[in-house]
Design a protein around this motif. Structure first.
Motif: not given
Ligand code: AHN
Ligand code: ZN
Length: 329
Positions: A76-95
């Motif tokens: 943002k400080s470098f004047q980019a348009e910022v989007i933070v894409q959030e997701a709950d992601l499942r790991t191979f060990d079930g986390k």
């Protein structure tokens, strides 16, 4: 005789004007006469150090959260348009990982777009450490993670000072390095790596998002790094590999960008290519004769700032700036 003299004079003048031109236009590219900003290697290095100073950026830890905030704020400080894409992601060990893909865009109105990406998370296991006692240690990921992001932050800083002609999107992918350690690896765990980029490729931050091509930076900071033509890159985007490796050669960086085939690497570009439909390459340091195929520090507790070399950062950052600023809309 007079003709010869004349020719000689002409050649002399031509050679003078050429010398003059080279001096005056040091930062102009011969091909297009576009001004190319100078990559600051000190700035890139400081961005890598800053990430490492948070500690390992393992998803679901405070250091990870703090670093996410830092990366989004920097863009943002470098004047980019910022989007933070959030997701709950499942790991191979079930986390379930609270993951964040951090996206910064320049020239949003531009139709011709280039995608630059790197992963910002770090591996929760030093599973290739020589000491088995370290296997469960979170790694610092100075090279594996922070180096690509550091170079792209410096590139973003340059975009703010001078806009490229094309649109550029920078994505810091999360949860790349949560892949199953060798001892757990089965056919089912093939897709346990690159969870953030898999999610993004299936859920673009803007529906229908397209880019002309993509460039992934992965482990691009070690001394004497060798970037071979990675096979997935050549399969999906040979012309981009050619473009980047030729640009590097003309800048004198052929010792880093080696015009020979390397391995095929499962990395974020695989999913950006196969699911995202964007022809993408991976600039990644490979050691073709090592046991792992990567540097000695790879997935060990030794992936620290000591391995980060400014000459390598300069080769990658300078090449990247030349490629981007030479792109026409
Ligand atoms: C595999 O080892 C399957 N892929 C390497 C991708 C990677 C991990 N890049 C950095 N860390
Ligand atoms: Zn890794």
């Amino acid at each position: 005789m007079r003709n010869l003299l004349f020719l000689g004079l002409l050649m002399f003048l031509f050679s003078c004007s050429k010398v003059g031109k080279t001096n005056q236009t040091d930062n102009l590219d011969e091909k297009t006469d576009v001004e190319i900003p100078a990559f600051s290697v000190d700035s890139a290095f400081a961005f890598i150090q800053k990430q490492v100073d948070f500690g390992p950026r393992v998803p679901n830890t405070k250091a990870h959260q703090d670093c996410a905030n830092f990366l989004a704020e920097k863009l943002k400080s470098f004047q980019a348009e910022v989007i933070v894409q959030e997701a709950d992601l499942r790991t191979f060990d079930g986390k379930t990982l609270k993951a964040k893909n951090i996206i910064g865009s320049y020239n949003l109105e531009a139709k011709t777009r280039i995608l630059l990406f790197a992963h910002w998370d770090t591996r929760p296991w030093a599973d290739h450490d020589s000491d088995p006692k370290n296997y469960d240690t979170h790694i610092l990921g100075a090279n594996d993670g922070a180096s690509g992001v550091g170079v792209l932050l410096e590139v973003a800083r340059q975009f703010n000072l001078q806009k490229p002609e094309v649109g550029v999107d920078i994505i810091f992918f999360d949860a790349e390095d949560y892949g199953a350690p060798d001892k757990f690896a089965t056919e089912e765990t093939t897709h346990s790596w690159c969870l953030g980029s898999q999610y993004w490729a299936q859920n673009k931050h803007k529906p229908g998002y397209r880019a002309k091509y993509g460039i992934l930076l992965d482990m691009i900071g070690a001394g004497n790094a060798k970037f071979y033509r990675e096979q997935v890159s050549d399969y999906y985007a040979k012309y981009v590999v050619d473009k980047v490796w030729n640009q590097a050669e003309s800048l004198g960086f052929s010792a880093y960008f080696i015009n020979q085939t390397g391995g095929a690497i499962t990395d974020d570009h695989v999913y950006v290519n196969q699911i995202g439909g964007i022809p993408s390459i991976n600039i990644i340091h490979q050691e073709l004769n090592s046991e792992t195929g990567f540097g000695h520090y790879w997935h060990t507790v030794n992936d620290t700032m000591e391995n980060i070399d400014k000459n390598t950062l300069n080769a990658v950052g300078t090449t990247l700036l030349h490629v981007i600023y030479n792109e026409k809309p």
